[in-house]
Design an enzyme around this catalytic site. Structure first.
Site: not given
Length: 516
Positions: A60, A88
């Site tokens: 991430a 994201k």
């Protein structure tokens, strides 16, 4: 056998850069330096061993990663297609405040400023009058994430209410392969070898070369340590000590295990608090990344593995990978002719996806302070000063997550609430509680909306609002808030399902699953 330019210390531009270690850090360094130094007579060599496993669980990022893509001349689309990427919009925190409750940390703004007063003061004024509305209702990124929707933000939103940003999730191993291919196309040398010795010139304290198992000696002017937790150059060879922050951030291990996905392809990371730490969930196109970050004093490795296995949403795609770490940083990041990046420089757990950010900003600072062969100490001093500040600011933001928890009767979490806070974090909390004042220090990675999302999510309230917010009556604010909600609803109506977006923007490529 010698490869490189030697280590003669005199003035003149760098002739060779040796990057020890591949993975995300090594290949990010190689690609960015190759692009920025493409017209200079400098060789760049990456030395990594295919026999050494990289950690490779950080999948991430934060929105700044898209700036890195632009700097190396690749598109978001290329990266996401090549590394099974997804969107994201932020991080969902589950069971951190207390079990059964959740909140969202978005990449976006809350509401709109008016008359120089930040939106949260108006929000606090209305809530204090008993007309409670969640802060999250006034953030477009949160609204999209809650509905598993996405649309690319406009470059010039008509007002702040429509501003949001986005980052990506990707397979770290595939991302490193993507970068290594680009680096090779741009002239970066790649040597697959295990380093057996690091030679340090005792008269200068500089690294002169590294020896490899295959008998090759690789010399260089600038060495970049991307060797992971081993910190083969900066830590082992140059003896730079490690500053341990386990007293502030209690977790010291993680177990990672990917699985098949069940359910919608969510455009956000999820962090779920558990008895002895927390679990990450990172959705990729071809799998879901899972991990349990935990404190070994409160749970055994076997128990942590069993807990994670029991919480997987689909069939496991690999065996559990246990990672031991110490949260903290090297007391210097640049010493002599060696700069450390990534895990070789320090480590803070992936709670807010900052590992890749620190690699990126480390490279940006290195390029801004790029030395010649004389290696003026003033450059290293400034690099160490600013990088130290950046690490401390991120550390404090992470500490807040643990300190503000509301989980009762669990030893680790109870202890975290009693943590003696770093001075500047204590000051931030004091000023916010007094009158909603948001403090911003030098080298803050997380800006006001991020801190506000934590305060609101954990129920940390201000005793008063900015008196200038009293320019508007309660009825004025009620009407304005309804208009804001309407604007967000109108924007959400233009978005499409996250999975639909990916099918056209970065379609999934068939790959084999390691370990299957």
């Amino acid at each position: 056998m010698t490869d490189g330019a030697g280590a003669t210390r005199n003035s003149g531009p760098l002739r060779s850069i040796v990057i020890v270690g591949g993975g995300t850090a090594g290949w990010m360094a190689a690609t960015l330096l190759a692009r920025k130094l493409d017209r200079q007579s400098v060789t760049i060599t990456v030395v990594e061993s295919s026999d050494i496993r990289t950690v490779g669980v950080g999948e991430a990022t934060v929105p700044g990663i898209r700036d890195f893509f632009r700097e190396i001349g690749v598109s978001e689309q290329e990266v996401m297609a090549g590394a099974q990427g997804t969107v994201k919009l932020g991080i969902e925190f589950v069971d951190w405040k207390r079990e059964g409750e959740r909140f969202f940390h978005p990449f976006g703004l809350y509401g709109m400023r008016s008359r120089g007063v930040a939106f949260h003061h108006y929000w606090r004024k209305l809530n204090a009058a008993g007309q409670t509305t969640p802060l999250s209702d006034f953030c477009l990124a949160t609204a999209l994430a809650e509905r598993n929707l996405f649309m690319r933000p406009t470059d010039s939103p008509v007002h702040d209410l429509l501003f949001f940003d986005w980052a990506v999730h990707f397979d770290a191993g595939l991302f490193a392969k993507f970068l290594s291919k680009k680096a090779g196309e741009w002239g970066v040398k790649h040597i697959d070898a295990t380093i057996t010795d690091v030679l340090v010139d005792q008269s200068t304290g500089f690294i002169s070369s590294v020896d490899t198992q295959c008998g090759k000696t690789i010399s260089g002017d600038l060495f970049i340590d991307c060797s992971g937790f081993r910190s083969l150059l900066l830590g082992d060879a140059l003896g730079v000590p490690y500053e341990d922050w386990t007293n502030l951030l209690p977790c010291d291990r993680a177990v990672a295990m990917p699985c098949e996905r069940a359910g919608p392809l969510t455009p956000y990371t999820r962090s779920t608090a558990l008895t002895a730490g927390w679990q990450w969930r990172i959705p990729l196109q071809h799998r879901v990344g899972n991990g349990y970050v935990y404190a070994s004093r409160h749970i055994s490795d076997d128990e942590a593995v069993a807990t994670l296995k029991g919480r997987l949403e689909g069939e496991a795609l690999a065996e559990p990978n246990i990672i031991r770490f110490r949260t903290g940083r090297r007391t210097a990041f640049w010493q002599g002719n060696c700069v450390a990046l990534g895990l070789a420089a320090g480590f803070m757990e992936p709670l807010e996806s900052t590992s890749i950010t620190l690699i990126q900003t480390g490279l940006e600072k290195l390029l801004a302070l790029l030395p010649d062969r004389s290696f003026d100490p003033a450059l290293a001093d400034e690099y160490n000063r600013t990088t130290g500040l950046e690490y401390a600011r991120i550390r404090d933001f992470l500490v807040l997550h643990y300190f503000a928890n509301g989980r009762q009767g669990e030893p680790m979490w109870d202890r975290c609430r009693g943590t003696a806070l770093p001075e500047q974090l204590e000051r931030k909390l004091t000023l916010f509680k007094a009158r909603g004042h948001l403090v911003r220090y030098e080298w803050e990675s997380f800006q006001d909306p991020s801190w506000l999302s934590m305060y609101a999510g954990f129920g940390i309230d201000a005793a008063a609002h900015d008196p200038l917010a009293d320019h508007f009556s309660l009825s004025d604010l009620e009407a304005a808030f309804e208009r804001m909600k309407g604007s967000i609803r109108d924007a959400v109506a233009l978005a499409e399902p996250h999975e639909t977006f990916l099918k056209s923007f970065a379609p999934r490529q068939l790959i084999s699953h390691p370990g299957r």
